[in-house]
Structure formats: C-alpha cells, structure tokens
Design a protein around this motif. Structure first.
Motif, PDB file in Angstrom:
ATOM      1  N   THR A 190       0.832  -1.208   0.000  1.00 20.89           N
ATOM      2  CA  THR A 190       0.000   0.000   0.000  1.00 20.89           C
ATOM      3  C   THR A 190       0.869   1.262   0.000  1.00 20.89           C
ATOM      4  N   ILE A 193       2.229   1.576  -3.623  1.00 24.96           N
ATOM      5  CA  ILE A 193       1.180   2.035  -4.538  1.00 24.96           C
ATOM      6  C   ILE A 193       0.942   3.534  -4.382  1.00 24.96           C
ATOM      7  N   SER A 194       0.864   3.988  -3.136  1.00 28.50           N
ATOM      8  CA  SER A 194       0.671   5.415  -2.871  1.00 28.50           C
ATOM      9  C   SER A 194       1.851   6.230  -3.383  1.00 28.50           C
ATOM     10  N   ARG A 196       3.924   5.367  -5.784  1.00 29.02           N
ATOM     11  CA  ARG A 196       3.944   5.342  -7.249  1.00 29.02           C
ATOM     12  C   ARG A 196       2.937   6.322  -7.839  1.00 29.02           C
ATOM     13  N   LYS A 197       1.790   6.458  -7.202  1.00 27.76           N
ATOM     14  CA  LYS A 197       0.780   7.394  -7.691  1.00 27.76           C
ATOM     15  C   LYS A 197       1.346   8.809  -7.737  1.00 27.76           C
ATOM     16  N   ASN A 198       2.001   9.228  -6.662  1.00 28.98           N
ATOM     17  CA  ASN A 198       2.592  10.563  -6.624  1.00 28.98           C
ATOM     18  C   ASN A 198       3.787  10.674  -7.562  1.00 28.98           C
ATOM     19  N   ASP A 200       4.288   9.110 -10.384  1.00 28.41           N
ATOM     20  CA  ASP A 200       3.821   9.234 -11.763  1.00 28.41           C
ATOM     21  C   ASP A 200       3.249  10.623 -12.044  1.00 28.41           C
ATOM     22  N   ALA A 201       2.546  11.172 -11.066  1.00 27.34           N
ATOM     23  CA  ALA A 201       1.961  12.507 -11.248  1.00 27.34           C
ATOM     24  C   ALA A 201       3.048  13.566 -11.400  1.00 27.34           C
ATOM     25  N   HIS A 224      -3.102  19.268  -8.778  1.00 28.80           N
ATOM     26  CA  HIS A 224      -2.775  17.843  -8.749  1.00 28.80           C
ATOM     27  C   HIS A 224      -1.268  17.640  -8.605  1.00 28.80           C
ATOM     28  N   ALA A 228       0.721  16.190  -5.269  1.00 24.60           N
ATOM     29  CA  ALA A 228       1.574  15.004  -5.369  1.00 24.60           C
ATOM     30  C   ALA A 228       2.985  15.303  -4.865  1.00 24.60           C
TER      31      ALA A 228
END
Length: 462
Positions: A190, A193-194, A196-198, A200-201, A224, A228
């Motif tokens: 988790t 994943i969190s 990676r989200k930031n 990528d942004a 956004h 991030a």
C-alpha cells in the motif's frame, strides 16, 4: 495542437529551460552553422514541435549542418554536438555536477547545494554516489529476492499468456528503488502504490510549464501536481526522521543522514534518486527484455555465459564483472534504445570544437541519440548486436558518451545492477518470445520508453 506541442517539446524544455533558468546565458552569436530563429520570441521551438521530439529535431539538424550545429531557444543560441570526435574535443571542465540531477532539481524548484561552490558540490556528489553504492552492497540479497518473486510469477503463467513488460518492470523498479532507498516501510504494497501514484503525477508534469505557462493556467493540473509533490516530500521527510531515530545504516537515506547534509538536502536527494532511479531502471529492463525476445541467438549466448560463470548459484556482486556478455547486452540495449537521447552541459569556460569557438555560458547539447546511431561510429547502427562491444573502439566510444566508466550517473549504475540480476535469473529459467505483429514506437523524452504497453510471452527451459 497545444497538447501535442507540449508533449513534443517537453524534453527540450527540460534541457534548455531548466539550465538557462539556473545560469544566465551569453547572448553572443556563436558563429556555428545552424538554423536561424524562425520566430523572434520562440527561436526554433516550432521546428522542434514539427519534428515531434527534440531527438528527431537534432537528427535533422545534424544531417543538414554537420556534427557541430546550432539552433535557437527563444533569443538564446544553443550548440549541439553530434559525433564522437566532436564530443572528444569538447573542453568543458564541469565535472562537479551531474547534468541530469541539475535539470531535475531545477524543475522541482530545488536550489540547495547548487551555486554553493565547487568543493561543496563535489562533496555532495560524493556522498550521493557513495550512498547508492553502499545500499547496493548491503541490500543485494533484497534485490535477488524481489527479482525471484517476479520470475516465479512469470513461471506460473501459461506459455500463451501475454506478459505486459512495462507494467511488470515498473513495478519491480518501484519496489526495488523504494526499499533500497527508504527502507522496510516500503515492503508494504500500500505504501508502494501510494508512492507510485505521486511519483507518476510528478514525472508526467515535469517541464510542461516551461513551454507557455500551461501548468499555471490550469488550476486543476497545478493543484494535482503540487499535491503530489507535497505528499511525496512529506513522505520522504517522515522517512528520514524515522530512520534517524532508529539509527539504522542499511539504505540510501541512512547514508545521507550520516553526512553533513541538511534535512532539506537529504529530502531532495531522496526525491532525485527515487524519481530518476525508478524510471531509468524500469526502462533499461523493459528494453533489454524486449530486445532479447527478438533474438534467440543472443538469448542462448547469454544463457551459456550465465551457466558457465554462475552454474546453479544465484548471481553475486563479485560475479557481476565476470558476466561480460551480459554487460554487452545491456550496453547494446542502452545504445539501440537511445535510453537517454540527450544530455546537456553549461560551457563554464570558453571552449573550441574543430574551428568553432563556444563562448562561455553557452548551453551545449550532447545529441547522444544521434551519436548512438551514427554509422561512422557503429556498423549497422539500427541492429541489436551485443557482439559489437567486443571491440575496444566500441567500448571507448560508449565510455566517452558517459554510459560506462567513472562518468556514468549513479542511477544508471544502479539500473545496470538490477538489470543484471534480472537477466541472470530470468534467462536461466525461461525463454523470451516476441509477440508477432507488435510494433514498438519510442517516446524519446528525458528517458526513452515505449509509447504503449509492450508484450512478450515466455516458455520454460528444458
């Protein structure tokens, strides 16, 4: 059209806009052959847009004007070098900073450690490189473990199943980099994943605002991106605080904490390593596996070397230098894929290439994507052929371009180690097969990557 323009010039904006933001450039004319500005305000920006990418623009520029050529970014001249001999002549003693790191930090708004003097900059560079090297040595068993998990997953697939290279290698790179850089906290999926989200942004937005202020004009995009970046910075600061309290000395951030760097500088260096390390590692692995899937002959030659050197044992750090053909495969992957197609340096003192004088404070671009596929340097340049690196001349040219030897960036050295572990495990257990009819298009930005998902299939050996 605007969206295409933003995409097409992202890379040139990163290279030119960021460096010129940091260092005011000379406005003296270089006298070097090249393009006149097509627009007084934008220079040759529209020409780059028309070509689709900075790399394709540089290919056409050097075809027309030769290996030393110039163009204009806004009202500022830029010099591009497009052959090994010209790069060899280039006199620019700016070895205390890394151009990739400088550009990335400026785009993130990070200024600490830049302009603080050569001795401070060199010290920080040594701390950073030592931290990368030490975390690889200390955590090599973890790299083996993460690779074996992926290989085990692939072995469980039926032979006809299409495997998404980009998704799986980005996942491997993200797990490896975060755990080796930041520690046990990122064994939790988790958290990864969190993160990676930031990640990528941030990566998707870097550089866009230098074109026309488009990020500033879009409150949703800006919000956004800033959210991030703020979240990722908070995570990195939190990790550093936790690791300092625990007094551990096993991962990248621990080594930085043992230095004289400030809390802010530590966070920034962690940001650079996690951002760049993930992207470079993932794409080196993606391209290596893709090219191997296209050549059964290269796979079998690599398999034989791995069997001869390693037998049934897992690879180890002391065995990696013995895997010479594996090194050739990775070198040829970097060359064929044009993994990093452009580099840039600020001309800190007046220099000269051939008869051309390069004024002080001129931005000099190394058109690496052009040089890596120059037929004067490489025979059959568009063919994937690791055997070419058996020649001393090829190895010397590759080293001169900064892809091997002492000038290799720490993130690429890290990526080579992870990719070697991956190939040493995967190729001894599975055969890779290309997908018939698949066409791979390349996005040549800061790091070259496939435009779309890339697929292969595998089958068990024996």
């Amino acid at each position: 059209m605007l969206d295409f323009a933003i995409f097409a010039v992202t890379f040139v904006i990163i290279l030119v806009g960021a460096v010129l933001y940091l260092y005011p450039s000379s406005r003296r004319a270089s006298g070097i052959p090249g393009l006149n500005p097509t627009d007084e305000k934008d220079g040759n920006l529209q020409d780059i847009v028309n070509r689709g990418s900075l790399h394709e623009f540089l290919v056409s520029l050097h075809q027309e004007f030769g290996s030393v050529a110039s163009f204009w970014f806004g009202g500022r001249p830029v010099v591009s070098l497009g052959s090994v001999s010209q790069l060899q002549q280039h006199i620019n003693p700016n070895h205390t900073t890394d151009s990739f790191e400088t550009m990335l930090k400026s785009l993130l708004g990070y200024q600490s450690g830049m302009g603080g003097g050569a001795s401070e900059t060199m010290m920080r560079k040594k701390v950073y490189e030592s931290a990368v090297n030490n975390t690889l040595k200390t955590n090599f068993p973890l790299v083996l473990k993460l690779v074996e998990e992926l290989v085990g997953k692939w072995k469980s697939f039926p032979e006809a199943q299409h495997i998404p290279l980009c998704a799986h290698q980005l996942g491997l790179a993200m797990k490896t980099v975060t755990q080796l850089a930041l520690g046990e906290r990122f064994r939790d999926d988790t958290e990864v994943i969190s993160f990676r989200k930031n990640h990528d942004a941030i990566w998707s937005e870097i550089g866009k605002g230098y074109l026309d202020g488009s990020l500033e004009k879009s409150s949703s995009r800006k919000g956004h991106y800033e959210k991030a970046l703020s979240e990722m910075e908070s995570v990195l600061l939190s990790v550093a605080k936790e690791r300092k309290a625990q007094r551990k000395q096993t991962v990248f951030v621990d080594a930085l904490l043992q230095s004289s760097l400030t809390e802010r500088q530590i966070m920034e260096d962690c940001m650079v390593f996690t951002l760049a390390g993930c992207v470079i590692t993932a794409n080196l692995c993606i391209w290596a596996l893709h090219f191997l899937s296209t050549s059964e002959e290269v796979q079998e030659k690599l398999y034989q070397e791995l069997e001869d050197v390693l037998g049934s044992d897992p690879v180890s750090l002391d065995k990696i230098p013995q895997l010479r053909y594996c090194q050739q495969v990775l070198n040829e992957t970097v060359r064929t894929a044009k993994l990093t197609p452009v580099a840039a340096r600020l001309q800190e003192v007046e220099g000269k290439v051939d008869q051309h004088v390069i004024p002080k404070e001129t931005l000099v671009i190394y058109a690496l994507g052009v040089v890596l596929q120059d037929s004067d340097t490489w025979s059959t340049p568009y063919r994937f052929d690791p055997d070419r690196f058996e020649e001393e001349s090829a190895r010397k040219s590759f080293c001169l371009l900064g892809f091997s030897g002492n000038q290799t960036c720490p993130e690429l050295r890290f990526a080579y180690t992870v990719a070697t572990v991956l190939l040493s495990s995967l190729v001894r257990q599975l055969k890779l097969h290309k997908l018939k009819g698949q066409v791979i298009e390349v996005r040549s930005e800061l790091v070259s990557s496939p435009k779309d998902e890339t697929w292969i299939t595998v089958s068990r050996r024996g």
